[in-house]
Design an enzyme around this catalytic site. Structure first.
Site, PDB file in Angstrom:
ATOM      1  N   CYS A   1      59.678  63.026  95.714  1.00  0.00           N
ATOM      2  CA  CYS A   1      59.374  63.199  97.131  1.00  0.00           C
ATOM      3  C   CYS A   1      59.888  64.567  97.593  1.00  0.00           C
ATOM      4  CB  CYS A   1      59.984  62.143  98.041  1.00  0.00           C
ATOM      5  SG  CYS A   1      59.349  60.490  97.732  1.00  0.00           S
TER       6      CYS A   1
ATOM      7  N   ARG B   1      56.931  67.518  93.388  1.00  0.00           N
ATOM      8  CA  ARG B   1      57.930  66.444  93.453  1.00  0.00           C
ATOM      9  C   ARG B   1      57.306  65.066  93.650  1.00  0.00           C
ATOM     10  NH1 ARG B   1      62.926  68.693  94.466  1.00  0.00           N
ATOM     11  NH2 ARG B   1      63.736  66.694  95.115  1.00  0.00           N
TER      12      ARG B   1
ATOM     13  N   TRP C   1      56.278  60.324  96.299  1.00  0.00           N
ATOM     14  CA  TRP C   1      56.136  59.689  94.991  1.00  0.00           C
ATOM     15  C   TRP C   1      56.567  58.250  95.221  1.00  0.00           C
ATOM     16  CZ3 TRP C   1      59.044  57.078  91.294  1.00  0.00           C
ATOM     17  CH2 TRP C   1      58.467  56.987  90.025  1.00  0.00           C
TER      18      TRP C   1
ATOM     19  N   ASN D   1      63.756  61.047 101.168  1.00  0.00           N
ATOM     20  CA  ASN D   1      63.654  61.151  99.713  1.00  0.00           C
ATOM     21  C   ASN D   1      64.820  60.365  99.147  1.00  0.00           C
ATOM     22  OD1 ASN D   1      63.392  61.991  97.051  1.00  0.00           O
ATOM     23  ND2 ASN D   1      64.479  63.911  97.396  1.00  0.00           N
ATOM     24  N   GLY D   2      64.518  59.392  98.286  1.00  0.00           N
ATOM     25  CA  GLY D   2      65.588  58.597  97.685  1.00  0.00           C
ATOM     26  C   GLY D   2      65.218  57.136  97.640  1.00  0.00           C
TER      27      GLY D   2
ATOM     28  N   GLU E   1      59.141  66.398  71.427  1.00  0.00           N
ATOM     29  CA  GLU E   1      58.767  67.154  72.621  1.00  0.00           C
ATOM     30  C   GLU E   1      57.253  67.412  72.620  1.00  0.00           C
ATOM     31  OE1 GLU E   1      59.846  67.689  75.377  1.00  0.00           O
ATOM     32  OE2 GLU E   1      58.802  69.413  76.182  1.00  0.00           O
TER      33      GLU E   1
ATOM     34  N   LYS F   1      54.754  66.162  75.550  1.00  0.00           N
ATOM     35  CA  LYS F   1      53.939  67.134  76.293  1.00  0.00           C
ATOM     36  C   LYS F   1      52.475  66.703  76.274  1.00  0.00           C
ATOM     37  CE  LYS F   1      56.023  68.909  77.837  1.00  0.00           C
ATOM     38  NZ  LYS F   1      57.054  69.087  78.726  1.00  0.00           N
TER      39      LYS F   1
ATOM     40  N   GLU G   1      51.881  63.388  78.353  1.00  0.00           N
ATOM     41  CA  GLU G   1      52.072  63.431  79.813  1.00  0.00           C
ATOM     42  C   GLU G   1      50.962  64.178  80.533  1.00  0.00           C
ATOM     43  OE1 GLU G   1      55.741  65.249  81.364  1.00  0.00           O
ATOM     44  OE2 GLU G   1      55.775  66.616  79.683  1.00  0.00           O
TER      45      GLU G   1
ATOM     46  N   HIS H   1      57.328  52.653  57.391  1.00  0.00           N
ATOM     47  CA  HIS H   1      58.030  51.387  57.611  1.00  0.00           C
ATOM     48  C   HIS H   1      57.411  50.614  58.768  1.00  0.00           C
ATOM     49  CE1 HIS H   1      60.993  52.327  54.589  1.00  0.00           C
ATOM     50  NE2 HIS H   1      61.082  53.547  55.107  1.00  0.00           N
TER      51      HIS H   1
ATOM     52  N   LYS I   1      58.249  65.790  89.164  1.00  0.00           N
ATOM     53  CA  LYS I   1      59.067  66.716  88.389  1.00  0.00           C
ATOM     54  C   LYS I   1      60.562  66.426  88.512  1.00  0.00           C
ATOM     55  CE  LYS I   1      59.449  71.434  87.013  1.00  0.00           C
ATOM     56  NZ  LYS I   1      59.087  71.056  85.644  1.00  0.00           N
TER      57      LYS I   1
HETATM   58  C1  G6P Z   1      60.932  64.460  84.659  1.00  0.00           C
HETATM   59  C2  G6P Z   1      60.069  65.644  84.281  1.00  0.00           C
HETATM   60  C3  G6P Z   1      60.391  66.095  82.859  1.00  0.00           C
HETATM   61  C4  G6P Z   1      61.874  66.424  82.750  1.00  0.00           C
HETATM   62  C5  G6P Z   1      62.729  65.217  83.162  1.00  0.00           C
HETATM   63  C6  G6P Z   1      64.194  65.587  83.307  1.00  0.00           C
HETATM   64  O1  G6P Z   1      60.569  63.348  83.935  1.00  0.00           O
HETATM   65  O2  G6P Z   1      58.696  65.305  84.387  1.00  0.00           O
HETATM   66  O3  G6P Z   1      59.636  67.245  82.560  1.00  0.00           O
HETATM   67  O4  G6P Z   1      62.174  66.783  81.440  1.00  0.00           O
HETATM   68  O5  G6P Z   1      62.317  64.746  84.453  1.00  0.00           O
HETATM   69  O6  G6P Z   1      64.311  66.483  84.385  1.00  0.00           O
HETATM   70  P1  G6P Z   1      65.506  67.479  84.567  1.00  0.00           P
HETATM   71  O7  G6P Z   1      65.251  68.130  85.881  1.00  0.00           O
HETATM   72  O8  G6P Z   1      66.752  66.642  84.576  1.00  0.00           O
HETATM   73  O9  G6P Z   1      65.489  68.426  83.418  1.00  0.00           O
END
Ligand code: G6P
Length: 586
Positions: A2, A27, A73, A97-98, A462, A466, A469, A485, A581
């Site tokens: 948010c 956000r 969000w 936000n929260g 990673e 990527k 997502e 396995h 994010k």
């Molecule tokens: C969210 C983002 C990711 C990020 C993660 C941790 O899930 O979409 O891209 O890696 O949060 O965020 P931070 O700000 O703690 O690195």
């Protein structure tokens, strides 16, 4: 999670709020709204969907010079108009936000007083509570209501009786105060107002900010006026616009050579590394690195380097698991919290837990002045600059680089090998069109696997995250030797498998795993050294580079594969569905 923006000044608020919301859309973006203080009273406009949908319903002309805005969000209640912020009750209008954790108890309490909300949100309950506590003094009402809230909140608040003033308060969620020439902003993040002023100050928990035409006044818990230091945001040469790129993600992928160089130059001068930790810095116990999402994956790469070079036992934990694991920590250990935003709720809670146990903490954070940066015993900033795309790229690589620097420092090694990194990333970027071709070939897959061993397993995880997502292709990363396995039963004719081999010593082993999946019909894309003999595979050759640079440059190739797969599938690359994010809820 948010985004909040608020404005009070001489200019028209509406365009400033909308502009701020667009900057904060990373956000959360399932609904948006604004409240404007007009002559006839507070007017609220809100709409399901992105900020563009909100713009379409705004009045032609607004004269308001005070207002608040929100991009959501969803946590409590579906992304519908009625659940969008701002929420209003009686004389109070606010954005939040929260997450309010005692929402049920508050709901019952308010119901017993004959008050019933119209939305499904916890936020509306705050507005009701604050209105209920309001006896003419906004700060008293804010304090009384906040005392009844459990959970986290950043709030921008308007009171109908005080149309000249905007209030802000926060707990466990960010809220920054922008200080312009005779005008003031509140925002979840600096880019929301940095086009208008680089000056800002940070609001601490329990403080109330009062933004009125006569200025910004800050009050502490006891209602005493306090003064706080002002800061100047400095993004260097990194802009917060797309600079001609189609997506922020692509722009940020291509910024990596420069931000990685910046990070290394900032922290490694000749053979002196991370001097801010002190010359004699050492860890006598173990290192525990805690993070979420890609930060956790950067930690996996860091563990590899810390154990290989510094020979210090290193564990890596997902923050949300760490918190409830009753961790075994000693005072001679070091807990590293790694986070782009510095606000991720679970990582912040992990930091607080480590501090409670008396263990030294080190934050590796991208956002200046964020909660983790402020609360960790020591903070090191990655130099990635603002990252807008929801899927992280440049912040992840800088996080890994910071852990490499730490490994070199603790190993008393020269940082020289790290200096190859920007060049290694450049060569990955030069393979852009090949990455695009390969990504297009695999873009129609429903399922896909990544395999790798050791540090290549870390990169695979990673790469897989990527891809899923942003392209929504279901993908799993497996330790190459583990696939047989159980999971190998999912390999069918043409199932794509991406094999990552940057560690030459493991090439024969992973090559054997490639043969196993090839024998079962998989089509394999191999990211491996040029001369590794791997027949019957698509190939992305790795030019010669050292053991530290190769995994990061490979992660960059995976970013390009994910980007072009998503582009081929036509997904919303910068704002993938359901994501945000900055994850400021548990
Ligand atoms: C969210 C983002 C990711 C990020 C993660 C941790 O899930 O979409 O891209 O890696 O949060 O965020 P931070 O700000 O703690 O690195």
């Amino acid at each position: 999670m948010c985004g909040i923006i608020g404005y009070n000044g001489p200019r028209k608020a509406e365009p400033l709020l909308i502009d701020g919301l667009k900057k904060l859309e990373y956000r959360g973006y399932d609904s948006a709204g604004i409240a404007l203080v007009e002559k006839q009273g507070i007017q609220i406009f809100k709409k399901e969907g992105k900020v563009a949908a909100l713009e379409a319903i705004l009045p032609e002309e607004s004269c308001a010079t005070i207002g608040i805005g929100h991009t959501r969000w969803a946590t409590h209640g579906a992304p519908k108009d009625r659940n969008a912020h701002p929420h209003s009750y009686g004389k109070v209008t606010l954005v939040h936000n929260g997450i309010i954790e005692n929402e049920q108890a508050l709901r019952t309490m308010l119901k017993n007083q004959g008050l019933s909300p119209i939305s499904d949100t916890d936020t509306e309950l705050i507005a009701m509570l604050m209105d209920h506590c309001y006896r003419g003094d906004p700060r008293d009402a804010i304090r009384a209501a906040c005392a009844l809230l459990e959970g986290s909140y950043a709030l921008g608040i308007l009171f109908e009786d005080h149309p000249q003033t905007l209030y802000a308060v926060r707990k466990d969620n960010p809220l920054i105060l922008g200080l312009g020439e005779g005008e003031y902003f509140i925002a979840s993040d600096i880019p929301a107002f940095s086009d208008h002023t680089p000056a800002y100050c940070l609001l601490d928990e329990g403080e109330i900010a009062e933004l009125s035409p006569s200025g910004l006044t800050l009050y502490d818990r006891t209602d005493r006026i306090i003064k706080k230091p002002h800061h100047i945001a400095d993004f260097g040469d990194i802009s917060t616009v797309k600079d001609g790129y189609e997506h922020f993600m692509k722009k940020e992928i291509f910024e990596q050579p420069s931000v990685v160089r910046k990070t290394i130059d900032r922290y490694a001068e000749n053979d002196r590394i991370l001097t801010e930790l002190g010359e004699d810095f050492r860890v006598d116990g173990k290192i525990l690195i805690v993070g979420c999402g890609s930060a956790y994956h950067a930690a996996l790469l860091g563990k590899n380097a810390l154990e290989k070079y510094a020979r210090i036992p290193t564990e890596v934990a997902i923050a949300s698991e760490f918190r409830y694991s009753d961790p075994l920590l000693k005072k001679e250990d070091l807990v590293i919290l790694i986070s782009q935003s510095g606000e991720t709720a679970d990582t912040l809670a992990a930091l607080r837990l480590a501090k409670e146990k008396g263990v030294p903490t080190l934050g590796i954070v991208n956002v200046f002045g964020s909660s983790i940066a402020r609360e960790a015993d020591t903070v090191l900033y990655t130099m990635a600059g603002p990252e807008i795309s929801v899927a992280t790229t440049k912040a992840y690589t800088c996080q890994a680089v910071m852990l490499y620097l730490l490994a070199m420092k603790l190993a008393h090694r020269s940082p020289a090998e790290l200096k190859e990194l920007p060049q290694a990333i450049e060569s990955a970027l030069e393979q852009e069109s090949l990455c695009q071709k390969l990504a297009e070939k695999y873009a129609s897959a429903e399922h896909l696997f990544f395999i790798g061993r050791g540090r290549d397993y870390a990169v695979s995880r990673e790469g897989s995250l990527k891809l899923k997502e942003i392209s929504y292709i279901h993908s799993e990363a497996y330790a190459a030797g583990e696939l047989k396995h159980g999971t190998i039963s999912l390999i069918e004719q043409d199932t794509p498998v991406i094999a990552v081999i940057t560690d030459r010593t493991l090439l024969p082993k992973t090559a054997a795993n490639i043969k196993e999946v090839r024998a079962r019909g998989a089509q394999v894309l191999c990211i491996a050294p040029k001369n590794g003999l791997l027949p019957d595979c698509d190939r992305l050759d790795l030019p010669d580079c050292n053991d530290l640079a190769a995994p990061i440059a490979t992660a960059v190739r995976c970013q390009l594969l994910a980007y072009y797969a998503a582009l081929a599938r036509g997904t919303d690359i910068d704002q993938p569905r359901n994501l945000a994010k900055s994850v400021t809820v548990e």
